[in-house]
Design a protein around this motif. Structure first.
Motif, short mmCIF file in Angstrom:
data_model
loop_
_atom_site.label_atom_id
_atom_site.label_comp_id
_atom_site.label_asym_id
_atom_site.label_seq_id
_atom_site.Cartn_x
_atom_site.Cartn_y
_atom_site.Cartn_z
N THR A 1 0.87 -1.41 -0.03
CA THR A 1 -0.08 -0.07 -0.03
C THR A 1 0.91 1.20 0.03
OG1 THR A 1 -0.13 0.23 2.37
CG2 THR A 1 -1.64 -1.44 1.43
N TYR A 2 0.07 2.29 -0.11
CA TYR A 2 0.94 3.63 -0.02
C TYR A 2 1.38 3.89 1.23
CZ TYR A 2 -1.08 4.17 -4.93
OH TYR A 2 -1.14 3.77 -6.16
N CYS A 3 0.65 3.68 2.19
CA CYS A 3 1.15 3.84 3.72
C CYS A 3 2.48 2.97 3.86
CB CYS A 3 0.04 3.49 4.70
SG CYS A 3 -1.13 4.60 4.75
N VAL A 4 2.53 1.58 3.37
CA VAL A 4 3.80 0.77 3.35
C VAL A 4 4.96 1.48 2.67
CG1 VAL A 4 4.56 -1.49 2.97
CG2 VAL A 4 2.32 -1.29 3.76
N ILE A 5 4.62 2.00 1.67
CA ILE A 5 5.54 2.53 0.88
C ILE A 5 6.37 3.74 1.72
CG2 ILE A 5 6.18 3.76 -1.21
CD1 ILE A 5 4.42 2.32 -2.70
N LEU A 6 5.42 4.67 2.39
CA LEU A 6 5.85 5.67 3.13
C LEU A 6 6.63 5.10 4.29
CD1 LEU A 6 3.02 8.21 3.18
CD2 LEU A 6 5.07 8.57 2.04
N ASP A 7 6.19 4.00 4.92
CA ASP A 7 7.04 3.40 6.19
C ASP A 7 8.36 2.82 5.41
OD1 ASP A 7 5.00 4.01 7.75
OD2 ASP A 7 4.10 2.28 7.62
N ILE A 8 8.48 2.31 4.38
CA ILE A 8 9.76 1.84 3.75
C ILE A 8 10.48 2.70 3.63
CG2 ILE A 8 10.58 0.60 1.70
CD1 ILE A 8 8.03 -1.13 1.69
N LEU A 9 10.12 3.91 3.31
CA LEU A 9 10.95 4.99 2.76
C LEU A 9 11.34 5.71 4.15
CD1 LEU A 9 9.07 7.03 0.00
CD2 LEU A 9 10.93 5.48 -0.31
N LEU A 10 10.76 5.76 5.13
CA LEU A 10 10.99 6.22 6.49
C LEU A 10 12.14 5.36 7.26
CD1 LEU A 10 7.89 7.05 8.40
CD2 LEU A 10 9.72 8.51 8.07
N VAL A 11 12.07 4.11 6.93
CA VAL A 11 13.02 2.88 7.41
C VAL A 11 14.44 3.15 6.60
CG1 VAL A 11 13.56 0.38 7.18
CG2 VAL A 11 11.57 1.13 7.87
N PHE A 12 14.28 3.35 5.62
CA PHE A 12 15.58 3.69 4.62
C PHE A 12 15.92 5.43 4.46
CE2 PHE A 12 14.19 -0.41 3.08
CZ PHE A 12 15.30 -1.25 3.21
N GLU A 13 15.44 5.92 5.49
CA GLU A 13 15.53 7.56 5.37
C GLU A 13 17.03 7.98 5.19
OE1 GLU A 13 13.21 10.52 8.03
OE2 GLU A 13 15.00 10.28 9.06
N LYS A 14 18.16 7.29 5.76
CA LYS A 14 19.36 7.89 5.62
C LYS A 14 20.02 7.33 4.45
CE LYS A 14 19.55 8.53 10.58
NZ LYS A 14 20.22 8.43 11.91
N ARG A 15 19.24 6.47 3.71
CA ARG A 15 20.12 5.60 2.66
C ARG A 15 19.37 6.00 1.25
NH1 ARG A 15 20.58 -0.41 4.28
NH2 ARG A 15 21.74 -0.36 2.06
N LEU A 16 18.31 7.14 1.49
CA LEU A 16 17.57 7.26 0.15
C LEU A 16 18.48 7.74 -0.93
CD1 LEU A 16 14.37 8.70 1.74
CD2 LEU A 16 14.77 6.46 0.75
N GLU A 17 19.36 8.51 -0.83
CA GLU A 17 20.40 8.95 -1.92
C GLU A 17 20.83 7.76 -2.65
OE1 GLU A 17 20.50 11.92 -3.01
OE2 GLU A 17 19.07 12.43 -1.65
N GLN A 18 21.23 6.71 -1.81
CA GLN A 18 21.94 5.45 -2.49
C GLN A 18 20.70 4.65 -3.14
OE1 GLN A 18 23.58 2.93 0.56
NE2 GLN A 18 24.67 1.41 -0.98
N ILE A 19 19.76 4.32 -2.73
CA ILE A 19 18.89 3.15 -2.97
C ILE A 19 17.33 3.73 -3.24
CG2 ILE A 19 20.11 1.32 -1.53
CD1 ILE A 19 18.11 1.46 0.30
N GLY A 20 16.94 5.10 -2.72
CA GLY A 20 15.57 5.23 -3.00
C GLY A 20 15.02 5.37 -4.48
N LYS A 21 16.08 5.75 -5.19
CA LYS A 21 15.32 5.58 -6.54
C LYS A 21 14.94 4.28 -7.27
CE LYS A 21 16.53 7.39 -11.49
NZ LYS A 21 16.37 6.07 -12.20
N ILE A 22 16.00 3.30 -6.85
CA ILE A 22 15.58 1.91 -7.34
C ILE A 22 14.29 1.41 -6.64
CG2 ILE A 22 16.95 0.69 -5.72
CD1 ILE A 22 17.63 -1.24 -7.94
N LEU A 23 14.23 1.84 -5.26
CA LEU A 23 12.94 1.45 -4.63
C LEU A 23 11.69 2.19 -5.20
CD1 LEU A 23 14.15 1.88 -0.86
CD2 LEU A 23 13.79 -0.19 -2.09
N LEU A 24 11.80 3.50 -5.53
CA LEU A 24 10.69 3.89 -6.22
C LEU A 24 10.17 3.43 -7.63
CD1 LEU A 24 10.91 7.61 -5.54
CD2 LEU A 24 9.57 6.13 -4.25
N GLU A 25 11.29 2.95 -8.33
CA GLU A 25 11.08 2.40 -9.82
C GLU A 25 10.63 1.15 -9.45
OE1 GLU A 25 14.72 2.50 -11.24
OE2 GLU A 25 14.76 4.64 -12.27
N SER A 26 10.97 0.25 -8.41
CA SER A 26 10.41 -1.03 -8.36
C SER A 26 8.69 -0.92 -7.78
CB SER A 26 11.17 -1.83 -7.23
OG SER A 26 10.41 -2.88 -6.77
#
Length: 379
Positions: A303-328
């Motif tokens: 869900t979109y809520c789950v996606i937000l939670d996942i982005l929060l979990v990886f908050e400090k690593r979004l520059e490294q892995i955020g783009k591939i997560l969003l594309e997935s």
């Protein structure tokens, strides 16, 4: 349909059909004498609690509602209609049953005796006000069902933790789980092991900072399973997703709902470990999608809520892995990254989430250059 027709002519079966689908039926009972009378029938109460909370959690919530709802006749009807009396439920009931002596607690606090966490309960702990007649009935029903294997002083959650390789790292746990698969099946299929329900997200502390979450007590006074125990369940599913089917086989259909967020987050934490070894390599979209898709096929939801939670979990690593997560995520949900982010940003306005992570918001805005921030979220 007139009120007079409902009062006098509508078949009882139809009234029960309507009644059990109403989450908060108080107003309904006030509007119709027949429904008010039906609402006190043990069989109707049992049908309502099972429909609203599922067979797996019906007894838990019947106790939580309190003595005004649950008596021996209702407990008997719940079990007769398919409510699950698991051994773990009875173990936790036995652990929580009975009220504390508040005077003794006051004296211990005054004299500095006992745990520093000792305090008078602000609310009535789960099962502490359960009528003793209901408690005895449930113990007897469990004793008849499980006989000498009841193990009131046992803890099936701890057994499950060890059987599924809980003390082992995620790399060695699958070997332990595979070795103990027969015991795990026995625990679920024979002893009906089901975790108690998690807290409703609406009742959780409003805190997005993972580092500031205070340790949870076990067992919790409100009876709900805490996050640590639910992580045991989620981890076992990530190791062996077929365990979900064992729970569904005994009627625990809420399993995917109960641990959905933990499972989806956990799958990604395994693929993107917080402290990757020197041999770790970043998975590509194909690998990420394959893993998430197989969980979705079992019944979990991205869900979109789950996606937000996942982005929060990886908050400090979004520059490294955020783009591939969003594309997935976008590929799994069959939409563009822009549309995905618009949906996520709308979710941030949900007051229940109390979402306030500026780094995550800034990251999402980077993919929406034409969208003014002020129009997307308002703190």
């Amino acid at each position: 349909m007139s009120k007079l027709y409902i009062q006098n002519e509508l078949p009882t079966e139809i009234l029960i059909f309507i009644f059990k689908r109403v989450r908060f039926p108080k107003n309904l009972t006030l509007s119709c004498r027949r429904i008010a009378k039906l609402s006190n029938d043990p069989q109707v109460k049992a049908a309502w609690i099972i429909y609203q909370f599922g067979a797996a959690h019906s007894l838990f919530y019947a106790i939580k509602i309190g003595p005004s709802f649950l008596d021996v006749a209702v407990a008997q009807a719940i079990i007769a209609q398919g409510g699950i009396l698991s051994r773990y439920f009875v173990q936790r009931l036995h652990m929580n049953f009975g009220s504390h002596d508040n005077k003794l607690i006051e004296l211990k606090i005054a004299h500095g005796v006992g745990s520093s966490q000792l305090q008078k309960p602000q609310t009535i702990p789960w099962a502490s006000d359960l009528p003793i007649s209901v408690y005895i009935f449930l113990l007897k029903a469990a004793s008849d069902k499980y006989k000498s294997d009841l193990c009131l002083k046992g803890n099936d959650m701890e057994l499950f933790h060890f059987f599924t390789g809980g003390p082992q790292t995620i790399h060695y746990a699958p070997l332990v789980l595979a070795k103990n698969i027969d015991q795990i099946k026995d625990l679920i299929l024979r002893f009906k092991f089901i975790p108690l329900p998690p807290k409703n997200p609406d009742n959780l502390p409003k805190n997005n900072n993972q580092e500031n979450i205070t340790p949870e007590e076990y067992p919790q006074k409100d009876g709900h399973e805490n996050r640590r125990q639910l992580n045991v369940i989620a981890r076992s599913i990530l190791i062996c997703k077929e365990i979900v089917n064992l729970w569904k086989e005994i009627g625990y259909y809420e399993i995917c709902y109960d641990v959905n967020d933990l499972v989806m987050q956990g799958a990604l934490l395994i693929m993107f470990p917080p402290q990757p070894s020197s041999r770790w390599s970043m998975p590509d979209i194909k690998i990420i999608n394959a893993r998430l898709t197989e969980l979705i096929e079992v019944g979990f939801q991205l869900t979109y809520c789950v996606i937000l939670d996942i982005l929060l979990v990886f908050e400090k690593r979004l520059e490294q892995i955020g783009k591939i997560l969003l594309e997935s995520f976008a590929e799994i949900k069959h939409e563009s990254v822009v549309n995905l982010l618009h949906h996520c940003l709308m979710e941030t306005n949900n007051p229940k989430l109390n979402f306030k992570s500026q780094p995550v918001l800034n990251f999402m805005y980077k993919f929406l250059p034409d969208s003014p921030k002020s129009n997307l979220i308002d703190f």
